[in-house]
Scaffold this motif. Structure first.
Motif, PDB file in Angstrom:
ATOM      1  N   PRO A 198      11.600 -44.114  21.145  1.00 59.69           N
ATOM      2  CA  PRO A 198      10.309 -44.186  21.357  1.00 59.69           C
ATOM      3  C   PRO A 198       9.509 -44.866  20.242  1.00 59.69           C
ATOM      4  CG  PRO A 198      11.283 -41.900  21.639  1.00 59.69           C
ATOM      5  CD  PRO A 198      12.513 -42.936  21.091  1.00 59.69           C
ATOM      6  N   ARG A 199       8.629 -45.688  20.600  1.00 59.12           N
ATOM      7  CA  ARG A 199       7.850 -46.214  19.255  1.00 59.12           C
ATOM      8  C   ARG A 199       6.835 -45.249  18.970  1.00 59.12           C
ATOM      9  NH1 ARG A 199       6.103 -51.160  22.905  1.00 59.12           N
ATOM     10  NH2 ARG A 199       6.642 -49.249  24.630  1.00 59.12           N
ATOM     11  N   TRP A 200       6.448 -44.274  19.758  1.00 61.45           N
ATOM     12  CA  TRP A 200       5.515 -43.465  19.089  1.00 61.45           C
ATOM     13  C   TRP A 200       5.836 -42.034  19.731  1.00 61.45           C
ATOM     14  CZ3 TRP A 200       3.863 -47.734  21.801  1.00 61.45           C
ATOM     15  CH2 TRP A 200       3.353 -47.819  23.390  1.00 61.45           C
ATOM     16  N   GLU A 201       5.115 -40.865  19.209  1.00 60.59           N
ATOM     17  CA  GLU A 201       5.747 -39.748  19.862  1.00 60.59           C
ATOM     18  C   GLU A 201       5.577 -39.483  21.611  1.00 60.59           C
ATOM     19  OE1 GLU A 201       4.317 -34.935  19.445  1.00 60.59           O
ATOM     20  OE2 GLU A 201       3.179 -36.526  18.022  1.00 60.59           O
ATOM     21  N   PRO A 202       6.514 -39.095  22.160  1.00 57.58           N
ATOM     22  CA  PRO A 202       6.511 -39.107  23.589  1.00 57.58           C
ATOM     23  C   PRO A 202       5.275 -38.017  24.111  1.00 57.58           C
ATOM     24  CG  PRO A 202       8.743 -39.181  22.722  1.00 57.58           C
ATOM     25  CD  PRO A 202       7.938 -38.986  21.629  1.00 57.58           C
ATOM     26  N   GLY A 203       4.574 -38.383  24.894  1.00 57.04           N
ATOM     27  CA  GLY A 203       3.352 -37.593  25.609  1.00 57.04           C
ATOM     28  C   GLY A 203       2.215 -37.955  24.656  1.00 57.04           C
ATOM     29  N   SER A 204       2.009 -38.729  23.843  1.00 54.70           N
ATOM     30  CA  SER A 204       0.925 -38.994  23.309  1.00 54.70           C
ATOM     31  C   SER A 204       0.112 -40.284  23.407  1.00 54.70           C
ATOM     32  CB  SER A 204       1.245 -39.130  21.649  1.00 54.70           C
ATOM     33  OG  SER A 204       1.820 -40.275  21.250  1.00 54.70           O
ATOM     34  N   ARG A 205       0.844 -41.247  24.421  1.00 48.11           N
ATOM     35  CA  ARG A 205       0.290 -42.450  24.694  1.00 48.11           C
ATOM     36  C   ARG A 205       0.932 -42.881  26.272  1.00 48.11           C
ATOM     37  NH1 ARG A 205       0.255 -47.749  20.930  1.00 48.11           N
ATOM     38  NH2 ARG A 205      -0.028 -49.392  22.424  1.00 48.11           N
ATOM     39  N   TYR A 206       0.048 -43.167  26.905  1.00 45.30           N
ATOM     40  CA  TYR A 206       0.423 -43.883  28.203  1.00 45.30           C
ATOM     41  C   TYR A 206       0.745 -45.323  28.214  1.00 45.30           C
ATOM     42  CZ  TYR A 206       0.023 -45.641  33.107  1.00 45.30           C
ATOM     43  OH  TYR A 206       0.483 -46.203  34.428  1.00 45.30           O
ATOM     44  N   GLU A 207       1.838 -45.784  28.581  1.00 45.73           N
ATOM     45  CA  GLU A 207       2.131 -47.281  28.780  1.00 45.73           C
ATOM     46  C   GLU A 207       3.111 -47.321  29.822  1.00 45.73           C
ATOM     47  OE1 GLU A 207       2.545 -50.187  25.271  1.00 45.73           O
ATOM     48  OE2 GLU A 207       4.809 -49.864  26.026  1.00 45.73           O
ATOM     49  N   TYR A 208       2.800 -48.065  30.978  1.00 45.10           N
ATOM     50  CA  TYR A 208       3.561 -48.394  32.131  1.00 45.10           C
ATOM     51  C   TYR A 208       4.767 -48.876  31.637  1.00 45.10           C
ATOM     52  CZ  TYR A 208       4.152 -49.189  37.056  1.00 45.10           C
ATOM     53  OH  TYR A 208       4.831 -49.245  38.544  1.00 45.10           O
ATOM     54  N   ASN A 209       6.046 -48.242  32.529  1.00 45.37           N
ATOM     55  CA  ASN A 209       7.209 -48.641  32.212  1.00 45.37           C
ATOM     56  C   ASN A 209       7.923 -48.643  33.386  1.00 45.37           C
ATOM     57  OD1 ASN A 209       9.983 -48.377  31.194  1.00 45.37           O
ATOM     58  ND2 ASN A 209       9.462 -48.317  29.177  1.00 45.37           N
ATOM     59  N   SER A 210       8.926 -49.783  33.692  1.00 41.57           N
ATOM     60  CA  SER A 210       9.668 -49.888  34.745  1.00 41.57           C
ATOM     61  C   SER A 210      11.196 -49.671  34.409  1.00 41.57           C
ATOM     62  CB  SER A 210       9.733 -51.160  35.522  1.00 41.57           C
ATOM     63  OG  SER A 210       8.290 -51.077  35.964  1.00 41.57           O
ATOM     64  N   SER A 211      11.724 -50.271  33.283  1.00 45.50           N
ATOM     65  CA  SER A 211      13.047 -50.114  33.063  1.00 45.50           C
ATOM     66  C   SER A 211      13.636 -48.521  32.780  1.00 45.50           C
ATOM     67  CB  SER A 211      13.511 -51.208  31.956  1.00 45.50           C
ATOM     68  OG  SER A 211      12.698 -50.923  30.856  1.00 45.50           O
ATOM     69  N   ALA A 212      12.702 -47.947  31.963  1.00 44.97           N
ATOM     70  CA  ALA A 212      13.103 -46.488  31.425  1.00 44.97           C
ATOM     71  C   ALA A 212      13.597 -45.700  32.727  1.00 44.97           C
ATOM     72  CB  ALA A 212      12.079 -46.030  30.703  1.00 44.97           C
ATOM     73  N   TRP A 213      13.147 -46.126  33.820  1.00 38.68           N
ATOM     74  CA  TRP A 213      13.571 -45.256  35.007  1.00 38.68           C
ATOM     75  C   TRP A 213      14.967 -45.253  35.350  1.00 38.68           C
ATOM     76  CZ3 TRP A 213      10.293 -43.112  39.228  1.00 38.68           C
ATOM     77  CH2 TRP A 213       8.958 -42.732  38.894  1.00 38.68           C
ATOM     78  N   CYS A 214      15.630 -46.126  34.731  1.00 37.99           N
ATOM     79  CA  CYS A 214      17.165 -45.922  34.788  1.00 37.99           C
ATOM     80  C   CYS A 214      17.636 -44.739  34.310  1.00 37.99           C
ATOM     81  CB  CYS A 214      17.768 -47.240  34.631  1.00 37.99           C
ATOM     82  SG  CYS A 214      17.662 -47.543  32.544  1.00 37.99           S
ATOM     83  N   LEU A 215      16.771 -43.992  33.315  1.00 43.61           N
ATOM     84  CA  LEU A 215      17.484 -42.959  32.937  1.00 43.61           C
ATOM     85  C   LEU A 215      17.059 -41.646  33.937  1.00 43.61           C
ATOM     86  CD1 LEU A 215      15.858 -42.826  29.071  1.00 43.61           C
ATOM     87  CD2 LEU A 215      18.210 -42.994  29.786  1.00 43.61           C
ATOM     88  N   LEU A 216      16.349 -41.736  34.949  1.00 43.68           N
ATOM     89  CA  LEU A 216      15.993 -40.950  35.801  1.00 43.68           C
ATOM     90  C   LEU A 216      17.010 -40.951  36.963  1.00 43.68           C
ATOM     91  CD1 LEU A 216      12.196 -41.027  36.427  1.00 43.68           C
ATOM     92  CD2 LEU A 216      13.596 -39.252  35.325  1.00 43.68           C
ATOM     93  N   SER A 217      17.339 -42.305  37.276  1.00 42.71           N
ATOM     94  CA  SER A 217      18.172 -42.350  38.517  1.00 42.71           C
ATOM     95  C   SER A 217      19.725 -42.318  37.636  1.00 42.71           C
ATOM     96  CB  SER A 217      18.376 -44.191  38.689  1.00 42.71           C
ATOM     97  OG  SER A 217      18.602 -44.914  37.613  1.00 42.71           O
TER      98      SER A 217
END
Length: 352
Positions: A148-167
């Motif tokens: 993470p480049r900043w504290e998770p949950g503190s900022r919204y930035e659209y992301n597609s590739s990280a969805w591979c963690l869900l899959s």
């Protein structure tokens, strides 16, 4: 221009969609879109599909479109099945499900952060995806190595590739491979037979996407091969209007998911979380769990689930008004103006 209006499912929808058809027809006739297909279904499965195209294109009710980021809505629904079953907790570290995602702040990232685009993880740009055509394993490997480049949950930035963690979490929970998990858990049970990452067997029914070079047969084959191999959970599915209507209808009645879970998906999850532009501007986004939400306004309900894609795709589920809407076209980066104009006409067509 070719036009067809076709019933689907258990019966024909008894709505007067003539104005919606007129709005869609103007969009195609005026050159705004080369083709489109849209459909409406109510909670009882009564539905109607409309297709329009300017020659030489032909579009039918079973035409296959690249649905791009509407893939996220499909995948998010599958994720929430695991949540419903108590097998996945939205608020525990992802390392519980993907143990190799650990260290350097990764322990703070949860499924909730991924579904709301607040993980802080870097994304792989679309142009890089197109030029390098990475495999699923490569995208997963690079995501596992990112932090993470900043504290998770503190900022919204659209992301597609990280969805591979869900899959990958779903795959490991089911001791199966991605995308077989999505097929077994969601697509096959709903009868979504034409929704797939590997559309090579459907190539004769695929409507090529304008703006990505897919009009060239060789380029189209390369893209099909890449998307089949990559199986991108953040935006790699092909699908049809009937298939997406089946998904939409399944969210209007308890069954696939509990009513409480569908309601939770549609709740605003990130109130007060800023989205910061490259110029430093700050905006705020209406976002549920894996889906955008309309937040009410004009004729829409308060708890609409929706998602769009850069190919012009849109899935819209309004439980309050008991219908789902699908709009598919084939222009990369096209404005949603025509889509929303047709949708507004659909709202006005509702009986009563």
């Amino acid at each position: 221009m070719t036009t067809s209006v076709l019933p689907l499912g258990t019966g024909e929808l008894e709505w007067d969609l003539s104005h919606a058809v007129d709005v869609a027809t103007r969009a195609v006739a005026d050159g705004v879109l080369p083709c489109l297909a849209f459909g409406v279904v109510d909670g009882d499965g009564r539905s109607e599909i409309v297709t329009l195209a300017r020659p030489p294109l032909e579009v039918h009710d079973d035409s296959v479109f690249f649905i791009a980021s509407v893939t996220k809505a499909v995948v998010a629904t599958a994720v929430m099945q695991y949540v419903d079953e108590g097998r996945l907790d939205l608020h525990v570290p992802m390392r519980r499900y993907v143990p190799d995602f650990a260290g350097d702040g990764r322990e703070a990232v949860t499924a909730w952060h991924l579904l709301t685009h607040t993980s802080g993880l870097p994304d792989m740009p679309v142009e890089q995806m197109r030029s390098e055509r990475p495999t699923y394993r490569r995208v997963l490997r690079e995501t596992l190595a990112s932090r993470p480049r900043w504290e998770p949950g503190s900022r919204y930035e659209y992301n597609s590739s990280a969805w591979c963690l869900l899959s990958e979490a779903m795959a490991r929970l089911s001791s199966s491979a991605w995308p077989a998990v999505l097929e077994d858990r969601l697509l096959r049970p709903l009868g979504m037979a034409d929704t797939t990452f590997d559309a090579r067997g459907l190539r004769r029914r695929i409507v090529p996407v304008d703006g990505v070079g897919a009009g060239n047969r060789l380029v189209a084959e390369v893209l099909l091969w890449f998307l089949a191999r990559a199986s991108l959970p953040g935006g790699g599915l092909f699908g049809t209007v009937p298939d997406l209507l089946r998904l939409g209808q399944s969210l209007l009645r308890p069954g696939l998911l509990s009513k409480a879970t569908v309601g939770h998906m549609a709740e605003q999850q990130i109130a007060g979380v800023p989205a910061i532009g490259e110029d430093g501007s700050v905006t705020y986004v209406e976002h549920g769990l894996g889906w955008r939400r309309s937040g009410g306004g004009w004729p829409a309900g308060e708890h609409v689930l929706t998602h769009g894609g850069r190919s012009g795709s849109r899935l819209w589920v309004d439980p309050e008004h008991d219908f789902a809407f699908v709009f598919l076209t084939n222009v990369w980066g096209v404005s949603s103006e025509a889509t929303m104009a047709v949708l507004e006409a659909v709202y006005r067509a509702r009986p009563g």
